[in-house]
Design an enzyme around this catalytic site. Structure first.
Site, PDB file in Angstrom:
ATOM      1  N   SER A   7       0.754  -1.225  -0.192  1.00  0.00           N
ATOM      2  CA  SER A   7       0.157  -0.053  -0.004  1.00  0.00           C
ATOM      3  C   SER A   7       0.749   1.258   0.047  1.00  0.00           C
ATOM      4  O   SER A   7       1.698   1.474   0.958  1.00  0.00           O
ATOM      5  CB  SER A   7      -1.006   0.181   1.235  1.00  0.00           C
ATOM      6  N   HIS A  32      -0.804  -1.161  -4.322  1.00  0.00           N
ATOM      7  CA  HIS A  32      -2.094  -1.026  -3.834  1.00  0.00           C
ATOM      8  C   HIS A  32      -2.418   0.683  -3.588  1.00  0.00           C
ATOM      9  O   HIS A  32      -1.630   1.202  -2.760  1.00  0.00           O
ATOM     10  CB  HIS A  32      -2.367  -1.619  -2.490  1.00  0.00           C
ATOM     11  N   ASP A  34      -4.660   3.863  -2.115  1.00  0.00           N
ATOM     12  CA  ASP A  34      -5.855   3.973  -1.265  1.00  0.00           C
ATOM     13  C   ASP A  34      -6.428   5.621  -1.492  1.00  0.00           C
ATOM     14  O   ASP A  34      -5.770   6.547  -1.276  1.00  0.00           O
ATOM     15  CB  ASP A  34      -5.331   3.827   0.045  1.00  0.00           C
ATOM     16  N   MET A  36      -9.143   8.079  -0.658  1.00  0.00           N
ATOM     17  CA  MET A  36      -9.876   8.476   0.489  1.00  0.00           C
ATOM     18  C   MET A  36     -10.703   9.730   0.011  1.00  0.00           C
ATOM     19  O   MET A  36      -9.998  10.766  -0.168  1.00  0.00           O
ATOM     20  CB  MET A  36      -9.285   8.459   1.951  1.00  0.00           C
ATOM     21  N   HIS A  65      -7.971   1.124  -4.633  1.00  0.00           N
ATOM     22  CA  HIS A  65      -8.916   0.859  -3.262  1.00  0.00           C
ATOM     23  C   HIS A  65      -9.816   2.226  -2.876  1.00  0.00           C
ATOM     24  O   HIS A  65      -9.071   2.988  -2.477  1.00  0.00           O
ATOM     25  CB  HIS A  65      -8.252   0.428  -2.043  1.00  0.00           C
ATOM     26  N   MET A  67     -12.105   4.257  -1.364  1.00  0.00           N
ATOM     27  CA  MET A  67     -12.680   4.764   0.138  1.00  0.00           C
ATOM     28  C   MET A  67     -13.608   5.858   0.042  1.00  0.00           C
ATOM     29  O   MET A  67     -13.379   6.843   0.558  1.00  0.00           O
ATOM     30  CB  MET A  67     -11.666   4.748   1.244  1.00  0.00           C
ATOM     31  N   MET A 136     -11.541  -5.837   4.634  1.00  0.00           N
ATOM     32  CA  MET A 136     -10.807  -4.909   5.769  1.00  0.00           C
ATOM     33  C   MET A 136     -10.701  -5.622   7.089  1.00  0.00           C
ATOM     34  O   MET A 136     -11.609  -5.986   7.595  1.00  0.00           O
ATOM     35  CB  MET A 136     -11.514  -3.641   6.087  1.00  0.00           C
ATOM     36  N   PHE A 142      -6.977   4.724   7.694  1.00  0.00           N
ATOM     37  CA  PHE A 142      -5.601   4.882   8.299  1.00  0.00           C
ATOM     38  C   PHE A 142      -4.689   3.954   7.663  1.00  0.00           C
ATOM     39  O   PHE A 142      -5.116   2.686   8.295  1.00  0.00           O
ATOM     40  CB  PHE A 142      -5.716   5.206   9.776  1.00  0.00           C
ATOM     41  N   GLY A 143      -3.189   4.085   7.839  1.00  0.00           N
ATOM     42  CA  GLY A 143      -2.357   3.139   7.736  1.00  0.00           C
ATOM     43  C   GLY A 143      -1.939   2.582   9.288  1.00  0.00           C
ATOM     44  O   GLY A 143      -2.347   3.416  10.174  1.00  0.00           O
ATOM     45  N   GLY A 144      -1.148   1.595   9.380  1.00  0.00           N
ATOM     46  CA  GLY A 144      -0.760   1.294  10.805  1.00  0.00           C
ATOM     47  C   GLY A 144      -1.532   1.048  12.016  1.00  0.00           C
ATOM     48  O   GLY A 144      -1.146   1.180  13.103  1.00  0.00           O
ATOM     49  N   ASP A 174      -6.514  -6.396   3.592  1.00  0.00           N
ATOM     50  CA  ASP A 174      -5.950  -5.086   3.825  1.00  0.00           C
ATOM     51  C   ASP A 174      -6.297  -4.572   5.166  1.00  0.00           C
ATOM     52  O   ASP A 174      -7.352  -4.637   5.802  1.00  0.00           O
ATOM     53  CB  ASP A 174      -6.875  -4.050   3.113  1.00  0.00           C
ATOM     54  N   GLY A 175      -5.058  -4.248   5.787  1.00  0.00           N
ATOM     55  CA  GLY A 175      -5.051  -3.637   7.226  1.00  0.00           C
ATOM     56  C   GLY A 175      -4.122  -4.528   8.195  1.00  0.00           C
ATOM     57  O   GLY A 175      -4.718  -5.777   8.595  1.00  0.00           O
ATOM     58  N   GLY A 176      -3.140  -3.991   8.785  1.00  0.00           N
ATOM     59  CA  GLY A 176      -2.538  -4.734   9.921  1.00  0.00           C
ATOM     60  C   GLY A 176      -1.927  -5.912   9.440  1.00  0.00           C
ATOM     61  O   GLY A 176      -1.708  -6.934  10.232  1.00  0.00           O
ATOM     62  N   GLY A 196       1.051  -1.971   4.019  1.00  0.00           N
ATOM     63  CA  GLY A 196       1.375  -0.632   4.288  1.00  0.00           C
ATOM     64  C   GLY A 196       2.422  -0.556   5.127  1.00  0.00           C
ATOM     65  O   GLY A 196       3.956  -0.513   4.634  1.00  0.00           O
ATOM     66  N   SER A 197       2.208  -0.259   6.459  1.00  0.00           N
ATOM     67  CA  SER A 197       3.508   0.153   7.199  1.00  0.00           C
ATOM     68  C   SER A 197       4.374  -0.996   7.389  1.00  0.00           C
ATOM     69  O   SER A 197       5.578  -0.755   7.453  1.00  0.00           O
ATOM     70  CB  SER A 197       2.957   0.388   8.664  1.00  0.00           C
TER      71      SER A 197
END
Ligand code: DX5
Ligand code: ZN
Length: 215
Positions: A7, A32, A34, A36, A65, A67, A136, A142-144, A174-176, A196-197
């Site tokens: 991401s 990816h 994002d 928003m 993606h 959002m 999700m 938000f990332g991270g 997607d996420g974490g 991402g992070s």
């Protein structure tokens, strides 16, 4: 082997060319992006001029993606920019079937994203039309953020739904996502990992992508 879609939300936007070239030369499968709108999610990321700058350097398929509310408004622009996958949120589409077919008719791959609270069975009558379903594993915006463990069980349920309907849809998460959650997700049936992070905060993003790819 999962597909890896780093991401770019976590990249250094002062070095778009450097970071995208790094990803071009890595084992990443997709990029990816994002988008928003500050309405569907409580944050604003970037819009089409930035996507265009990324697309200028990208040599890998763009996994967009959205959002945003009214994601159908942006399909033509994404087609112009050469997007590969367009992910729209189930929660943002009153006429999801129409939006999915708008994306497909524009020659792109249609994917539907579910927020953490949305059960997978709402996709029963559309999953056969989809290239991918994205779950999700954090609340989008938000990332991270911390991975929501319930996603593992949800991924298994989604896998069953896809198999039972005879669909070939990929499962994207997607996420974490990191090495630990990524391993558990692949074991639960995930095909595509967005990170991402975990990638951009690693000492070596390329090595982190290799590690995720090897899960
Ligand atoms: C969050 C975005 C994600 C985000 C993931 O709303 O959709 O793609 O960049 O970031 P990490 O991998 O840091 O959770
Ligand atoms: Zn995303």
């Amino acid at each position: 082997m999962p597909l890896i879609s780093p991401s770019l939300l976590s990249m250094d936007f002062a070095h778009v060319e450097r970071d995208v070239v790094m990803l071009n030369n890595s084992q990443a499968d997709w990029l990816h992006l994002d988008i928003m709108d500050g309405v569907f999610v409580p944050n604003i990321s970037f819009g089409f001029p930035v996507v265009e700058a990324i697309a200028r350097y990208a040599r890998k398929p763009l996994d967009v993606h959205l959002m945003t509310i009214h994601p159908e408004k942006y399909v033509a622009e994404l087609q112009r920019l050469g997007a590969y996958v367009v992910n729209v949120h189930y929660e943002a589409c009153v006429h999801l079937h129409r939006t999915v077919h708008l994306i497909k008719d524009a020659g792109m791959q249609a994917a539907v994203t579910l927020n953490p609270h949305t059960p997978v069975n709402v996709l029963e009558d559309i999953v056969g039309d989809l290239y991918a379903v994205m779950l999700m594993s954090v609340n989008p915006g938000f990332g991270g953020q911390q991975f929501i463990p319930h996603t593992l069980e949800k991924t298994k349920r989604l896998k069953r739904l896809i198999q039972e309907s005879g669909s070939k849809a990929l499962i994207e998460i997607d996420g974490g996502v990191n090495r630990t959650t990524g391993r558990a997700l692949v074991d639960s049936g995930a095909d595509v990992l967005v990170a991402g992070s975990a990638v951009f905060r690693a000492p070596s993003p390329e090595e982190e992508i290799n590690a995720l790819k090897a899960l």
